[in-house]
Design a protein around this motif. Structure first.
Motif, PDB file in Angstrom:
ATOM      1  N   ILE A   1       0.832  -1.205   0.000  1.00  0.00           N
ATOM      2  CA  ILE A   1       0.000   0.000   0.000  1.00  0.00           C
ATOM      3  C   ILE A   1       0.862   1.248   0.000  1.00  0.00           C
ATOM      4  O   ILE A   1       0.637   2.193  -0.774  1.00  0.00           O
ATOM      5  CB  ILE A   1      -0.953  -0.010   1.210  1.00  0.00           C
ATOM      6  CG1 ILE A   1      -2.071  -1.028   0.987  1.00  0.00           C
ATOM      7  CG2 ILE A   1      -1.544   1.371   1.452  1.00  0.00           C
ATOM      8  CD1 ILE A   1      -3.050  -1.135   2.129  1.00  0.00           C
ATOM      9  N   VAL A   2       1.894   1.279   0.840  1.00  0.00           N
ATOM     10  CA  VAL A   2       2.777   2.451   0.913  1.00  0.00           C
ATOM     11  C   VAL A   2       3.484   2.667  -0.419  1.00  0.00           C
ATOM     12  O   VAL A   2       3.545   3.804  -0.927  1.00  0.00           O
ATOM     13  CB  VAL A   2       3.811   2.274   2.052  1.00  0.00           C
ATOM     14  CG1 VAL A   2       4.841   3.391   2.013  1.00  0.00           C
ATOM     15  CG2 VAL A   2       3.110   2.249   3.403  1.00  0.00           C
ATOM     16  N   VAL A   3       4.021   1.599  -1.018  1.00  0.00           N
ATOM     17  CA  VAL A   3       4.745   1.720  -2.298  1.00  0.00           C
ATOM     18  C   VAL A   3       3.807   2.162  -3.407  1.00  0.00           C
ATOM     19  O   VAL A   3       4.152   3.028  -4.230  1.00  0.00           O
ATOM     20  CB  VAL A   3       5.434   0.384  -2.649  1.00  0.00           C
ATOM     21  CG1 VAL A   3       6.016   0.435  -4.057  1.00  0.00           C
ATOM     22  CG2 VAL A   3       6.527   0.065  -1.632  1.00  0.00           C
ATOM     23  N   ALA A   4       2.606   1.579  -3.443  1.00  0.00           N
ATOM     24  CA  ALA A   4       1.647   1.949  -4.491  1.00  0.00           C
ATOM     25  C   ALA A   4       1.272   3.418  -4.398  1.00  0.00           C
ATOM     26  O   ALA A   4       1.198   4.128  -5.417  1.00  0.00           O
ATOM     27  CB  ALA A   4       0.404   1.072  -4.379  1.00  0.00           C
ATOM     28  N   ILE A   5       1.043   3.914  -3.192  1.00  0.00           N
ATOM     29  CA  ILE A   5       0.662   5.324  -3.013  1.00  0.00           C
ATOM     30  C   ILE A   5       1.835   6.244  -3.366  1.00  0.00           C
ATOM     31  O   ILE A   5       1.642   7.328  -3.941  1.00  0.00           O
ATOM     32  CB  ILE A   5       0.174   5.556  -1.567  1.00  0.00           C
ATOM     33  CG1 ILE A   5      -1.156   4.837  -1.357  1.00  0.00           C
ATOM     34  CG2 ILE A   5       0.028   7.047  -1.265  1.00  0.00           C
ATOM     35  CD1 ILE A   5      -1.638   4.819   0.070  1.00  0.00           C
ATOM     36  N   GLN A   6       3.057   5.821  -3.061  1.00  0.00           N
ATOM     37  CA  GLN A   6       4.227   6.640  -3.372  1.00  0.00           C
ATOM     38  C   GLN A   6       4.500   6.700  -4.874  1.00  0.00           C
ATOM     39  O   GLN A   6       4.924   7.735  -5.397  1.00  0.00           O
ATOM     40  CB  GLN A   6       5.463   6.084  -2.646  1.00  0.00           C
ATOM     41  CG  GLN A   6       5.470   6.340  -1.146  1.00  0.00           C
ATOM     42  CD  GLN A   6       5.656   7.812  -0.812  1.00  0.00           C
ATOM     43  OE1 GLN A   6       6.369   8.529  -1.492  1.00  0.00           O
ATOM     44  NE2 GLN A   6       5.004   8.264   0.251  1.00  0.00           N
TER      45      GLN A   6
ATOM     46  N   ILE B   1      -1.822  -1.477  -6.858  1.00  0.00           N
ATOM     47  CA  ILE B   1      -1.040  -2.601  -6.318  1.00  0.00           C
ATOM     48  C   ILE B   1      -0.736  -3.610  -7.409  1.00  0.00           C
ATOM     49  O   ILE B   1       0.370  -4.181  -7.463  1.00  0.00           O
ATOM     50  CB  ILE B   1      -1.799  -3.254  -5.144  1.00  0.00           C
ATOM     51  CG1 ILE B   1      -1.789  -2.311  -3.939  1.00  0.00           C
ATOM     52  CG2 ILE B   1      -1.179  -4.600  -4.763  1.00  0.00           C
ATOM     53  CD1 ILE B   1      -2.590  -2.801  -2.758  1.00  0.00           C
ATOM     54  N   GLY B   2      -1.693  -3.839  -8.313  1.00  0.00           N
ATOM     55  CA  GLY B   2      -1.432  -4.746  -9.448  1.00  0.00           C
ATOM     56  C   GLY B   2      -0.290  -4.245 -10.312  1.00  0.00           C
ATOM     57  O   GLY B   2       0.566  -5.030 -10.745  1.00  0.00           O
ATOM     58  N   ARG B   3      -0.238  -2.936 -10.551  1.00  0.00           N
ATOM     59  CA  ARG B   3       0.859  -2.388 -11.370  1.00  0.00           C
ATOM     60  C   ARG B   3       2.196  -2.474 -10.632  1.00  0.00           C
ATOM     61  O   ARG B   3       3.233  -2.723 -11.245  1.00  0.00           O
ATOM     62  CB  ARG B   3       0.527  -0.929 -11.735  1.00  0.00           C
ATOM     63  CG  ARG B   3      -0.569  -0.812 -12.793  1.00  0.00           C
ATOM     64  CD  ARG B   3      -0.741   0.632 -13.278  1.00  0.00           C
ATOM     65  NE  ARG B   3      -1.356   1.476 -12.246  1.00  0.00           N
ATOM     66  CZ  ARG B   3      -2.675   1.605 -12.079  1.00  0.00           C
ATOM     67  NH1 ARG B   3      -3.500   0.917 -12.851  1.00  0.00           N
ATOM     68  NH2 ARG B   3      -3.160   2.401 -11.150  1.00  0.00           N
ATOM     69  N   VAL B   4       2.180  -2.283  -9.309  1.00  0.00           N
ATOM     70  CA  VAL B   4       3.418  -2.414  -8.527  1.00  0.00           C
ATOM     71  C   VAL B   4       3.944  -3.844  -8.619  1.00  0.00           C
ATOM     72  O   VAL B   4       5.140  -4.068  -8.829  1.00  0.00           O
ATOM     73  CB  VAL B   4       3.171  -2.019  -7.053  1.00  0.00           C
ATOM     74  CG1 VAL B   4       4.367  -2.421  -6.176  1.00  0.00           C
ATOM     75  CG2 VAL B   4       2.936  -0.524  -6.940  1.00  0.00           C
ATOM     76  N   LEU B   5       3.057  -4.821  -8.461  1.00  0.00           N
ATOM     77  CA  LEU B   5       3.471  -6.223  -8.537  1.00  0.00           C
ATOM     78  C   LEU B   5       3.952  -6.579  -9.934  1.00  0.00           C
ATOM     79  O   LEU B   5       4.912  -7.346 -10.100  1.00  0.00           O
ATOM     80  CB  LEU B   5       2.312  -7.128  -8.122  1.00  0.00           C
ATOM     81  CG  LEU B   5       1.889  -7.046  -6.646  1.00  0.00           C
ATOM     82  CD1 LEU B   5       0.631  -7.866  -6.412  1.00  0.00           C
ATOM     83  CD2 LEU B   5       3.022  -7.523  -5.752  1.00  0.00           C
ATOM     84  N   THR B   6       3.289  -6.028 -10.955  1.00  0.00           N
ATOM     85  CA  THR B   6       3.702  -6.310 -12.340  1.00  0.00           C
ATOM     86  C   THR B   6       5.095  -5.759 -12.609  1.00  0.00           C
ATOM     87  O   THR B   6       5.945  -6.439 -13.189  1.00  0.00           O
ATOM     88  CB  THR B   6       2.690  -5.693 -13.320  1.00  0.00           C
ATOM     89  OG1 THR B   6       1.392  -6.239 -13.069  1.00  0.00           O
ATOM     90  CG2 THR B   6       3.097  -6.002 -14.759  1.00  0.00           C
ATOM     91  N   ARG B   7       5.339  -4.511 -12.188  1.00  0.00           N
ATOM     92  CA  ARG B   7       6.668  -3.929 -12.368  1.00  0.00           C
ATOM     93  C   ARG B   7       7.724  -4.714 -11.609  1.00  0.00           C
ATOM     94  O   ARG B   7       8.845  -4.908 -12.102  1.00  0.00           O
ATOM     95  CB  ARG B   7       6.660  -2.462 -11.902  1.00  0.00           C
ATOM     96  CG  ARG B   7       5.936  -1.515 -12.827  1.00  0.00           C
ATOM     97  CD  ARG B   7       6.287  -0.063 -12.510  1.00  0.00           C
ATOM     98  NE  ARG B   7       5.875   0.315 -11.166  1.00  0.00           N
ATOM     99  CZ  ARG B   7       4.697   0.876 -10.882  1.00  0.00           C
ATOM    100  NH1 ARG B   7       3.815   1.109 -11.843  1.00  0.00           N
ATOM    101  NH2 ARG B   7       4.403   1.219  -9.643  1.00  0.00           N
ATOM    102  N   SER B   8       7.374  -5.193 -10.418  1.00  0.00           N
ATOM    103  CA  SER B   8       8.325  -5.968  -9.631  1.00  0.00           C
ATOM    104  C   SER B   8       8.664  -7.283 -10.324  1.00  0.00           C
ATOM    105  O   SER B   8       9.832  -7.698 -10.362  1.00  0.00           O
ATOM    106  CB  SER B   8       7.730  -6.239  -8.245  1.00  0.00           C
ATOM    107  OG  SER B   8       8.593  -7.048  -7.490  1.00  0.00           O
TER     108      SER B   8
END
Length: 314
Positions: free
Chosen positions: A45-50, A301-308
Motif C-alpha cells: 500500500i505504501v509503495v503503491a501510493i508513493q 497494487i497490481g501495477r506495482v506487482l507487475t513492475r516488480s
C-alpha cells in the motif's frame, strides 16, 4: 529503590506461551505467516501510493500513513513474540517492558487519531467539495499526521510513566504475550481503584475522544448524503466511506473492550485472544479492506506487482 536499580534487578515472566514443543512450533509458524502478510500488505500500500501519481491525494496520503504506522505497531511486539516462542526463558526486564508498552500504546493511539483525521478528510470531501483543495492542503495533511503521532506517543508516555512508578508485587508473572496495560496493572500492589481510574482517563483520551470526532464527522456526512437526490450519487458518497467505517468498527471495538472496562471483568484468556485480534488481526485486515473495496488501490497494487515481476525477470 531507584528506577535504574529496579530496571536491572526486576524481570517479568510471560506465562501465556504454550509449553508443548508441538504447539510452540505451530504458534511460531502461524504468527510468522501472519506477520509476513501484514508487512507485505502494508508495504504494498505504501509503495503503491508513493509511486502512483493519481494516488497523491490527501485520502491516500492518510491511508499510506496508517499503513506505515501499522508496520511499526506490529514490529514493536511481534518479533519479540516470535523470539519468546523459541526461547525457554520468556522474560523481559522492567525497562524493556516499559519501552515496549510506550511504543505499543503510542502507535495504537496514533492509529485511533489517524482514523479520526481520515473521517475529517471524508467530511470535508463530501460536505465541502468545492473548498476541499483549499482546506486539505499538503501542509495541513503533514501537520495532522505529525500531530497524531506526537499526541499518541505523549499520552502513552504519560500513562506508562505513571504505571511503572507504582510498586509491583513480588510475583513477576504476566498472563500475556507482551507488555500490555491490563495484565501489567494486575501486578500493581498499591490501592488499585485510584490507579485504575487514572489509567482509564488516559485510555479515554486516546480512544473515546477520537471516536467522538469520527462520530461527529459522520453525522454531518450522513446529513449531507441524505440531501443528495440521486441514488447513484448517494451510493458513490457512501462507498468512499465504507472501508474506513469497517476499519473504525474493528479497531475501536477491540480497543474499547480491552481498555475501557472495569477490572472486575478482567479475564486473562479472553484478553489474550482479544490482544491477538488487534495486534495481528487488525493490521492484517486493514490492507485487505482498503484494497478489496477500492478499485484504484487494486489497480495500483497490481501495477506495482507487475513492475516488480518484470524487474526480476530482466
Amino acid at each position: 529503590m531507584t528506577w535504574g536499580n529496579r530496571s536491572v534487578l526486576m524481570e517479568f515472566v510471560f506465562l501465556a506461551y504454550p509449553s508443548h514443543p508441538e504447539l510452540s512450533a505451530l504458534s511460531f509458524l502461524g504468527v510468522s505467516l501472519v506477520y509476513t502478510l501484514i508487512i507485505s500488505g502494508n508495504v504494498l500500500i505504501v509503495v503503491a501510493i508513493q509511486t502512483e501519481v493519481r494516488l497523491h491525494t490527501p485520502m491516500y496520503y492518510f491511508l499510506g500513513s496508517l499503513s506505515g504506522v501499522e508496520i511499526c505497531y506490529t514490529a514493536v511486539v511481534v518479533p519479540h513474540i516470535l523470539a519468546n516462542i523459541l526461547q525457554s526463558e520468556k522474560t523481559i526486564t522492567l525497562l524493556s517492558c516499559a519501552t515496549q508498552m510506550v511504543f505499543f500504546i503510542g502507535l495504537g493511539s496514533t492509529d485511533c487519531f489517524l482514523l479520526a483525521v481520515m473521517a475529517y478528510d471524508r467530511y470535508v470531501a463530501i460536505c465541502h467539495p468545492l473548498r476541499y483543495p483549499l482546506i486539505m492542503t499538503s501542509t495541513l495533511c503533514v501537520r495532522l499526521v505529525v500531530a497524531s503521532v506526537v499526541i499518541g506517543l505523549v499520552l502513552s508516555l504519560q500513562m506508562v510513566a505513571f504505571i511503572f512508578s507504582l510498586p509491583f508485587c513480588q510475583t513477576p508473572g504476566i498472563e500475556h504475550f507482551f507488555c500490555d496495560v491490563p495484565p501489567v496493572m494486575r501486578l500493581v500492589c498499591a490501592s488499585s481503584h485510584i490507579h485504575e481510574q487514572s489509567v482509564l482517563v488516559a485510555a479515554t483520551l486516546a480512544i473515546a475522544v477520537p471516536f467522538l470526532l469520527i462520530a461527529t464527522s459522520y453525522s454531518f456526512i450522513v446529513a449531507a448524503v441524505l440531501r443528495i437526490h440521486s441514488a447513484a450519487g448517494r451510493h458513490r458518497a457512501f462507498s468512499t466511506c465504507s472501508s474506513h467505517l469497517t476499519v473504525v468498527l474493528l479497531q475501536y471495538g477491540c480497543c474499547a473492550f480491552m481498555y475501557l472496562r472495569p477490572s472486575s471483568s478482567y479475564s486473562a484468556k479472553q484478553d489474550q485472544f482479544i490482544s491477538l485480534v488487534y495486534t495481528l488481526g487488525t493490521p492484517l485486515l486493514n490492507p485487505l479492506i482498503y484494497t478489496l473495496r477500492n478499485s484504484e488501490m487494486k489497480g495500483a497494487i497490481g501495477r506495482v506487482l507487475t513492475r516488480s515481476c518484470f524487474s526480476q525477470i530482466n
